[in-house]
Scaffold this active site. Sequence first.
Site, PDB file in Angstrom:
ATOM      1  N   CYS A 112     -32.134  -0.319 -18.954  1.00 56.52           N
ATOM      2  CA  CYS A 112     -33.374  -0.443 -18.162  1.00 56.52           C
ATOM      3  C   CYS A 112     -33.558   0.700 -17.169  1.00 56.52           C
ATOM      4  O   CYS A 112     -34.673   0.968 -16.738  1.00 56.52           O
ATOM      5  CB  CYS A 112     -33.391  -1.769 -17.414  1.00 56.52           C
ATOM      6  SG  CYS A 112     -33.193  -3.196 -18.486  1.00 56.52           S
ATOM      7  N   HIS A 249     -38.341  -2.130 -11.432  1.00 59.27           N
ATOM      8  CA  HIS A 249     -38.112  -2.600 -12.793  1.00 59.27           C
ATOM      9  C   HIS A 249     -38.599  -4.051 -12.889  1.00 59.27           C
ATOM     10  O   HIS A 249     -38.488  -4.812 -11.930  1.00 59.27           O
ATOM     11  CB  HIS A 249     -36.612  -2.517 -13.118  1.00 59.27           C
ATOM     12  CG  HIS A 249     -36.291  -3.022 -14.489  1.00 59.27           C
ATOM     13  ND1 HIS A 249     -36.945  -2.562 -15.606  1.00 59.27           N
ATOM     14  CD2 HIS A 249     -35.413  -3.957 -14.922  1.00 59.27           C
ATOM     15  CE1 HIS A 249     -36.484  -3.187 -16.670  1.00 59.27           C
ATOM     16  NE2 HIS A 249     -35.553  -4.046 -16.280  1.00 59.27           N
ATOM     17  N   ASN A 279     -39.766  -7.937 -19.840  1.00 61.69           N
ATOM     18  CA  ASN A 279     -38.873  -6.806 -19.564  1.00 61.69           C
ATOM     19  C   ASN A 279     -38.856  -5.886 -20.791  1.00 61.69           C
ATOM     20  O   ASN A 279     -38.343  -6.261 -21.847  1.00 61.69           O
ATOM     21  CB  ASN A 279     -37.472  -7.359 -19.273  1.00 61.69           C
ATOM     22  CG  ASN A 279     -36.452  -6.280 -18.947  1.00 61.69           C
ATOM     23  OD1 ASN A 279     -36.738  -5.091 -19.062  1.00 61.69           O
ATOM     24  ND2 ASN A 279     -35.265  -6.707 -18.552  1.00 61.69           N
TER      25      ASN A 279
HETATM   26  N1  ACO Z   1     -36.649 -22.693 -21.225  1.00 63.19           N
HETATM   27  C1  ACO Z   1     -36.285 -23.855 -20.652  1.00 63.19           C
HETATM   28  N2  ACO Z   1     -35.082 -24.038 -20.058  1.00 63.19           N
HETATM   29  C2  ACO Z   1     -34.243 -22.984 -20.048  1.00 63.19           C
HETATM   30  C3  ACO Z   1     -34.574 -21.739 -20.617  1.00 63.19           C
HETATM   31  C4  ACO Z   1     -35.842 -21.624 -21.224  1.00 63.19           C
HETATM   32  N3  ACO Z   1     -36.264 -20.493 -21.802  1.00 63.19           N
HETATM   33  N4  ACO Z   1     -33.536 -20.893 -20.451  1.00 63.19           N
HETATM   34  C5  ACO Z   1     -32.596 -21.571 -19.770  1.00 63.19           C
HETATM   35  N5  ACO Z   1     -33.009 -22.844 -19.541  1.00 63.19           N
HETATM   36  C6  ACO Z   1     -32.302 -23.918 -18.843  1.00 63.19           C
HETATM   37  C7  ACO Z   1     -30.796 -23.724 -18.836  1.00 63.19           C
HETATM   38  O1  ACO Z   1     -30.240 -24.216 -20.031  1.00 63.19           O
HETATM   39  C8  ACO Z   1     -30.402 -24.508 -17.628  1.00 63.19           C
HETATM   40  O2  ACO Z   1     -30.369 -25.878 -17.979  1.00 63.19           O
HETATM   41  P1  ACO Z   1     -29.201 -26.844 -17.414  1.00 63.19           P
HETATM   42  O3  ACO Z   1     -29.390 -26.817 -15.930  1.00 63.19           O
HETATM   43  O4  ACO Z   1     -29.506 -28.142 -18.060  1.00 63.19           O
HETATM   44  O5  ACO Z   1     -27.919 -26.207 -17.858  1.00 63.19           O
HETATM   45  C9  ACO Z   1     -31.570 -24.331 -16.657  1.00 63.19           C
HETATM   46  O6  ACO Z   1     -32.668 -23.884 -17.459  1.00 63.19           O
HETATM   47  C10 ACO Z   1     -31.307 -23.318 -15.561  1.00 63.19           C
HETATM   48  O7  ACO Z   1     -30.785 -22.137 -16.161  1.00 63.19           O
HETATM   49  P2  ACO Z   1     -30.353 -20.909 -15.273  1.00 63.19           P
HETATM   50  O8  ACO Z   1     -29.754 -19.872 -16.154  1.00 63.19           O
HETATM   51  O9  ACO Z   1     -29.522 -21.390 -14.136  1.00 63.19           O
HETATM   52  O10 ACO Z   1     -31.768 -20.413 -14.720  1.00 63.19           O
HETATM   53  P3  ACO Z   1     -32.078 -19.286 -13.689  1.00 63.19           P
HETATM   54  O11 ACO Z   1     -32.970 -19.840 -12.653  1.00 63.19           O
HETATM   55  O12 ACO Z   1     -30.860 -18.544 -13.247  1.00 63.19           O
HETATM   56  O13 ACO Z   1     -32.963 -18.274 -14.558  1.00 63.19           O
HETATM   57  C11 ACO Z   1     -32.869 -16.171 -15.740  1.00 63.19           C
HETATM   58  C12 ACO Z   1     -32.411 -17.617 -15.679  1.00 63.19           C
HETATM   59  C13 ACO Z   1     -34.386 -16.174 -15.890  1.00 63.19           C
HETATM   60  C14 ACO Z   1     -32.251 -15.456 -16.931  1.00 63.19           C
HETATM   61  C15 ACO Z   1     -32.476 -15.459 -14.426  1.00 63.19           C
HETATM   62  O14 ACO Z   1     -31.137 -15.682 -14.142  1.00 63.19           O
HETATM   63  C16 ACO Z   1     -32.712 -13.978 -14.462  1.00 63.19           C
HETATM   64  O15 ACO Z   1     -33.836 -13.513 -14.540  1.00 63.19           O
HETATM   65  N6  ACO Z   1     -31.643 -13.199 -14.360  1.00 63.19           N
HETATM   66  C17 ACO Z   1     -31.725 -11.751 -14.250  1.00 63.19           C
HETATM   67  C18 ACO Z   1     -32.470 -11.125 -15.348  1.00 63.19           C
HETATM   68  C19 ACO Z   1     -31.604 -10.784 -16.497  1.00 63.19           C
HETATM   69  O16 ACO Z   1     -30.472 -11.159 -16.581  1.00 63.19           O
HETATM   70  N7  ACO Z   1     -32.178 -10.006 -17.380  1.00 63.19           N
HETATM   71  C20 ACO Z   1     -31.458  -9.463 -18.479  1.00 63.19           C
HETATM   72  C21 ACO Z   1     -31.709  -8.017 -18.559  1.00 63.19           C
HETATM   73  S1  ACO Z   1     -31.023  -7.161 -17.250  1.00 63.19           S
HETATM   74  C22 ACO Z   1     -32.191  -6.379 -16.416  1.00 63.19           C
HETATM   75  O17 ACO Z   1     -33.175  -6.071 -16.935  1.00 63.19           O
HETATM   76  C23 ACO Z   1     -31.933  -6.131 -15.007  1.00 63.19           C
END
Ligand code: ACO
Length: 355
Positions: A112, A249, A279
């Site tokens: 990224c 980003h 993204n």
């Molecule tokens: N739809 C519905 N529910 C979902 C989904 C979905 N698409 N994805 C996950 N869940 C559920 C999970 O299973 C979890 O359920 P549980 O509590 O029963 O176990 C619940 O939602 C919460 O999941 P978390 O992972 O804790 O959710 P969070 O609020 O942390 O959001 C996310 C996840 C969006 C990935 C966030 O952590 C994020 O944006 N992280 C940074 C971005 C990232 O990693 N990007 C990758 C590229 S790196 C970059 O570009 C910088």
Amino acid sequence: MKYAKITGWGKCIPPVTLTNDDLSQIMETNDEWITSRTGIKERRISHQSTADLATIAARNALDCAGITDASDIDLVLLATCTPTTLVANTASQVQKNIGAKGAAACDVNAACSGFLYALQNATAQIQAGMIKKAVVIGAERMTWYVNWQRRDSAVLFGDGAGAVVLEASDDKSGLLGTKTGCDSEDREILHIRNFGTDIDKYQVIGPSDILFEGREIFKRAVKGMTTAVDDVLQQVGSDISDIDVLIPHQANLRIIQAIQTKVKLPDESVMVNIDKYGNTSAATIPIALCEAVECGLIKPNSSIISAAFGAGLTWAASYIQWGERTTPIIAATHALSKCDKSSLELIQYAVEHCQ
Ligand code: ACO
């Protein structure tokens, strides 16, 4: 002292849109979850290659700069982690397509952060007097990697491309300050499985997968980008109050908002288009830059801070001084071919083979 002025900007947005409601038809998710956790409403799926996306963005950027003959371009630098081909590199295909005959052509992979890494590289070459004109592109087909069984990552990514033209100039303009780095201790928390020479190519391997520890990356992205912004401001002797536009980003709206709160910039100074594209990795910053000009956020002589964070864990921040011109010399006309398939039809094969 020479500067690398941005004289052209362009983008390529694939025509096919995959909405959150579309996704809810193939996995257990819904618009409310995706919107509230990420800010994403839809993303684009490309029916053409990364090289095609990059070519269109580059052609629009060249037109914007008024360059009708690309043979005087010295360098084509393509930031991508989704190359169409690894050998020969994808930049060479783009060089051929745009007619930049003889120009150096190179792919840059910093995920990224790739576009800001590439911008730094091309700017340094211009400032050192090695070259005079460069096209710097960020282009990605991130959805190629997506495992449609994994709802946590599948909802986040999209395809697209953006590009800028840099030209040697006496105007104090372009990239004036930059800081790039990599926190490799934690490179495992974001990686792509089943890709690269690490795999046993004689075995049947499963689909590639974007694997990450979302919460951990979230925290590091906010800290990494905020620190990088502070470092760059210090480098150029500026204060955040001097900044007109922040181009972050676009990985998660909540990450953008956290950075905005930390650096204390008002909503109207922050470029956000994650709702439309998700993204798009290295394509994110040049697309956002281009749209910030198109929507009037970037004005003549704007001071811009851009920051990115990605796999590696790479990070980058850049201070960009915009020039006087905010309208293209030749308006953008290049686009991908029409696609008569729906988004779900486009990904149907991949969806079936992820099972
Ligand atoms: N739809 C519905 N529910 C979902 C989904 C979905 N698409 N994805 C996950 N869940 C559920 C999970 O299973 C979890 O359920 P549980 O509590 O029963 O176990 C619940 O939602 C919460 O999941 P978390 O992972 O804790 O959710 P969070 O609020 O942390 O959001 C996310 C996840 C969006 C990935 C966030 O952590 C994020 O944006 N992280 C940074 C971005 C990232 O990693 N990007 C990758 C590229 S790196 C970059 O570009 C910088």
